[in-house]
Write a protein that holds these residues in place. Structure first.
Motif, PDB file in Angstrom:
ATOM      1  N   MET A 140       0.839  -1.207   0.000  1.00  0.00           N
ATOM      2  CA  MET A 140       0.000   0.000   0.000  1.00  0.00           C
ATOM      3  C   MET A 140       0.871   1.253   0.000  1.00  0.00           C
ATOM      4  SD  MET A 140      -3.135  -0.752  -0.265  1.00  0.00           S
ATOM      5  CE  MET A 140      -3.856   0.804   0.159  1.00  0.00           C
ATOM      6  N   GLY A 141       1.927   1.257   0.792  1.00  0.00           N
ATOM      7  CA  GLY A 141       2.831   2.412   0.815  1.00  0.00           C
ATOM      8  C   GLY A 141       3.508   2.626  -0.518  1.00  0.00           C
ATOM      9  N   PHE A 142       3.864   1.539  -1.178  1.00  0.00           N
ATOM     10  CA  PHE A 142       4.512   1.641  -2.486  1.00  0.00           C
ATOM     11  C   PHE A 142       3.547   2.164  -3.541  1.00  0.00           C
ATOM     12  CE2 PHE A 142       5.476  -0.432  -6.588  1.00  0.00           C
ATOM     13  CZ  PHE A 142       6.673   0.211  -6.865  1.00  0.00           C
ATOM     14  N   THR A 143       2.326   1.700  -3.533  1.00  0.00           N
ATOM     15  CA  THR A 143       1.380   2.094  -4.578  1.00  0.00           C
ATOM     16  C   THR A 143       0.791   3.478  -4.354  1.00  0.00           C
ATOM     17  OG1 THR A 143      -0.424   0.965  -3.436  1.00  0.00           O
ATOM     18  CG2 THR A 143       0.738  -0.270  -5.138  1.00  0.00           C
ATOM     19  N   SER A 149       1.477   7.726  -9.396  1.00  0.00           N
ATOM     20  CA  SER A 149       0.312   8.455  -9.896  1.00  0.00           C
ATOM     21  C   SER A 149      -0.509   7.645 -10.884  1.00  0.00           C
ATOM     22  CB  SER A 149       0.740   9.774 -10.537  1.00  0.00           C
ATOM     23  OG  SER A 149       1.593   9.504 -11.635  1.00  0.00           O
ATOM     24  N   GLY A 150       0.135   6.824 -11.718  1.00  0.00           N
ATOM     25  CA  GLY A 150      -0.591   6.079 -12.740  1.00  0.00           C
ATOM     26  C   GLY A 150      -0.471   4.583 -12.548  1.00  0.00           C
ATOM     27  N   LEU A 151      -1.298   3.845 -13.268  1.00  0.00           N
ATOM     28  CA  LEU A 151      -1.274   2.393 -13.214  1.00  0.00           C
ATOM     29  C   LEU A 151      -0.550   1.847 -14.433  1.00  0.00           C
ATOM     30  CD1 LEU A 151      -4.987   1.671 -12.203  1.00  0.00           C
ATOM     31  CD2 LEU A 151      -2.998   1.654 -10.707  1.00  0.00           C
ATOM     32  N   THR A 152       0.106   0.719 -14.254  1.00  0.00           N
ATOM     33  CA  THR A 152       0.719   0.049 -15.398  1.00  0.00           C
ATOM     34  C   THR A 152      -0.377  -0.699 -16.152  1.00  0.00           C
ATOM     35  OG1 THR A 152       1.198  -1.937 -14.121  1.00  0.00           O
ATOM     36  CG2 THR A 152       2.897  -0.216 -14.146  1.00  0.00           C
TER      37      THR A 152
END
Length: 109
Positions: free
Chosen positions: A27-30, A34-37
């Protein structure tokens, strides 16, 4: 490792703690991005489609039980209204009787 299991008591608690730590790390990483792969977008869209497909029947069942609860409320309200109408009818009969007596007394006087 055995010391850790003795510290936590059971393997399940240890696995739960590791899972919770990994969840918080992910959660901290995501949250910083800003965007999704594209794989994340694909999974997000796939789960969104499945979720919306499952939501309709589940929502219909939930609405059915909600309506049953409201039906019970409507039944109680109807009973109360029937009692009120019966009292109103009695009051109306009493009023008509008193009004006719009043007219009779006015004619005498």
């Amino acid at each position: 490792m055995i010391v850790i299991f003795k510290l936590f008591g059971t393997k399940r608690l240890f696995i739960l703690m590791i899972g919770l730590i990994l969840f918080i790390a992910v959660m901290g990483f995501t949250l910083r991005r800003s965007g999704l792969t594209w794989p994340e977008r694909f999974v997000n869209d796939a789960f969104g489609t499945v979720q919306s497909a499952l939501y309709r029947p589940v929502g219909a069942v939930a609405g059915f039980f909600r309506d049953l609860g409201r039906l019970s409320d409507v039944y109680k309200e109807n009973e109360e209204l029937r009692r009120t109408v019966a009292m109103y009818t009695q009051d109306q009969i009493r009023y008509n009787r008193i009004a006719s007596e009043n007219e009779r007394y006015k004619k005498r006087a």
